[in-house]
Design an enzyme around this catalytic site. Structure first.
Site, PDB file in Angstrom:
ATOM      1  NE  ARG A   8      -4.764  -1.502   0.924  1.00 21.60           N
ATOM      2  CZ  ARG A   8      -3.930  -0.991  -0.340  1.00 21.60           C
ATOM      3  NH1 ARG A   8      -4.479  -1.115  -1.360  1.00 21.60           N
ATOM      4  NH2 ARG A   8      -2.799  -1.071   0.105  1.00 21.60           N
ATOM      5  N   GLY A  38       2.946  -9.662   7.171  1.00 24.33           N
ATOM      6  CA  GLY A  38       3.727  -8.396   6.520  1.00 24.33           C
ATOM      7  C   GLY A  38       3.990  -8.624   5.013  1.00 24.33           C
ATOM      8  CE1 TYR A  90      -3.166   2.814   5.542  1.00 26.92           C
ATOM      9  CE2 TYR A  90      -4.525   1.309   4.386  1.00 26.92           C
ATOM     10  CZ  TYR A  90      -3.912   1.714   5.576  1.00 26.92           C
ATOM     11  OH  TYR A  90      -4.426   1.134   6.754  1.00 26.92           O
ATOM     12  CD  GLU A  95       0.476 -14.037  14.208  1.00 25.24           C
ATOM     13  OE1 GLU A  95       0.499 -14.454  15.170  1.00 25.24           O
ATOM     14  OE2 GLU A  95       0.957 -12.790  14.006  1.00 25.24           O
ATOM     15  N   PRO A  96       0.156 -14.414   7.946  1.00 26.65           N
ATOM     16  CG  PRO A  96      -0.161 -16.150   6.221  1.00 26.65           C
ATOM     17  CD  PRO A  96       0.122 -15.876   7.664  1.00 26.65           C
ATOM     18  N   GLY A  97      -1.962 -12.194   6.080  1.00 31.81           N
ATOM     19  CA  GLY A  97      -3.335 -11.658   5.835  1.00 31.81           C
ATOM     20  C   GLY A  97      -3.319 -11.298   4.360  1.00 31.81           C
ATOM     21  NE  ARG A  98      -0.937  -5.882   2.409  1.00 35.06           N
ATOM     22  CZ  ARG A  98      -1.451  -4.660   2.835  1.00 35.06           C
ATOM     23  NH1 ARG A  98      -2.129  -4.247   1.763  1.00 35.06           N
ATOM     24  NH2 ARG A  98      -1.327  -3.881   3.879  1.00 35.06           N
ATOM     25  CB  CYS A 108     -20.127  15.009  -0.005  1.00 33.45           C
ATOM     26  SG  CYS A 108     -20.203  16.828  -0.253  1.00 33.45           S
ATOM     27  CD  GLU A 109     -15.062  14.187   3.217  1.00 33.07           C
ATOM     28  OE1 GLU A 109     -14.289  14.808   3.183  1.00 33.07           O
ATOM     29  OE2 GLU A 109     -15.931  14.260   4.532  1.00 33.07           O
TER      30      GLU A 109
END
Length: 422
Positions: A313, A240, A317, A274-277, A345-346
């Site tokens: 993202r 996190g 977000y 548990e690092p990811g980002r 097309c959004e």
């Protein structure tokens, strides 16, 4: 400026590789990852916890490309996985089974069996029904499952609502007030060995205080569980830790490590992080080409060939990604506000609203920075757009580590039933 993505001779480079040359070779859009950045990020984590009984298990959900996994595995990383597919990716990427933690709120019995047969380090259990199902699976194949129970400490991570996981209203974990009863139930079940407590309160946390609050509650729980007779040997503190996307005040890794040591150091527990980002986020960019510059009634639009299906993202977000021209602009070049949008097309296919950028026009290349986490891994084929290639660079070398499929290959995966034949 990210030291691994810099301008050289007027062109943005990844390590020693020109992004302009890569665009000419592989086409746009594409993801590019820097080996030097991946290695520096991992070593920073490892150095911060050197001398302590700590395992660093990379959270594959951030970026599960095999070449990225292999790069980190060679440095000693374990893996945090949330599906059998991710577990198999971790194993294929060179992560030893005894360094894999299997997390997730909805493991199937098949996934439980596969994890036990592979001999992974730990399964993190998130509900009593899961605990009982795991007991049945383990006993059916004559195995004992080493588990952590993930507790929900009801701590506000102060992050985006869609990536917060530690409040009572979130779906994750078992309420910490019910944890002792859950461990008591685990002790009754055959095939279960509850050796750890796990917690993870969310992603992209930039302050240490939510971590501190959660970890202190977990340490109190460990003391209570030991008093109840449970042999708690490990702590899983999740991931996190945030990265810099725009102008966030991100806590220093040394401060984070010092906080973890001060709170958990007297327990005698093995600690899993548990690092990811934090390992991959700033190690990747998404490179795209301008299709058109469109002048509307009230504003201008820069329409690029990347879209929300490639990098969701910003749409999902409201996330900020710095956008740089691949060709270095003159320092005193005028800037003006413009919306950067994709061709899907959004209306939600928007990367930036009224972003101040130097003048860009058709065929110009741009790079979306800090796209190494939750970029390619969350991509889709919406609008029948092929998944974009991924490229890994190392010094002056580069390799396409996932190629772009052709539309013919996409269509070949589908079948029209015989009753619809002409």
């Amino acid at each position: 400026m990210n030291p691994h993505f810099t301008y050289r001779d007027g062109v943005l480079h990844a390590d020693d590789v020109s992004l302009m040359d890569l665009a000419a070779e592989v086409g746009t859009p594409f993801y590019c990852y820097s080996s030097a950045a991946l290695e520096a990020n991992y070593r920073a984590f490892a150095d911060a916890f050197e001398g302590s009984d700590t395992g660093i298990c990379y959270a594959l959900k951030a970026n599960s490309n095999l070449a990225v996994i292999r790069t980190l595995a060679r440095l000693g990383a374990g893996a945090d996985v949330v599906s059998e597919g991710e577990m198999r990716r971790a194993l294929a990427g060179g992560v030893p089974a005894d360094r894999i933690v299997f997390s997730g709120v909805g493991k199937t019995r098949g996934e439980m069996r596969s994890a036990l047969e592979a001999g992974i380090f730990q399964l993190n259990v998130e509900s009593i029904p899961e605990l009982e199902a795991l007991s049945e699976v383990a006993t059916s194949i004559g195995r004992t499952a080493a588990i952590a129970i993930r507790v929900n400490p009801d701590v506000d991570a102060k992050t985006h609502a869609k990536i917060a996981t530690g409040k009572k209203e979130n779906k994750f974990g078992i309420d910490i007030d019910h944890a002792r009863a859950t461990y008591a139930r685990a002790a009754e079940l055959p095939g279960i060995e509850a050796v750890a407590v796990a917690v993870h309160i969310g992603s992209q946390l930039t302050s240490l205080e939510p971590f501190r609050d959660a970890f202190e509650r977990v340490v109190e729980l460990v003391h209570a569980l030991r008093a109840d007779g449970h042999d708690i040997q490990r702590l899983d503190l999740g991931g996190g830790l945030g990265i810099l996307y725009r102008d966030e005040e991100v806590s220093a890794l040394a401060s984070y490590a010092g906080m973890v040591r001060s709170i958990t150091g007297n327990l005698g527990c093995h600690v899993t992080l548990e690092p990811g980002r934090a390992l991959v986020g700033n190690a990747g960019v998404l490179v795209s080409k301008v299709i058109f510059r469109k002048t509307g009634v009230h504003r201008e639009f820069l329409i690029v060939d990347a879209a929300m299906n490639d990098l969701i993202r910003p749409s999902l977000y409201d996330a900020w990604h710095t956008i740089l021209p691949v060709v270095e602009p003159n320092p005193d070049a005028p800037r003006s506000p413009i919306d950067v949008v994709g061709p899907v097309c959004e209306s939600g296919d928007t990367f930036a609203v009224q972003r101040d950028l130097p003048h860009l026009d058709q065929e110009d290349l741009v790079a979306f920075l800090s796209a190494g986490a939750y970029g390619a891994v969350m991509a889709s084929t919406y609008n029948t757009r092929p998944l974009v290639p991924e490229v890994l660079v190392s010094g002056a070398k580069h390799a396409v580590v996932r190629r772009r499929p052709t539309i013919e290959e996409m269509l070949a995966a589908e079948r029209v039933p015989e009753w619809l034949d002409p």
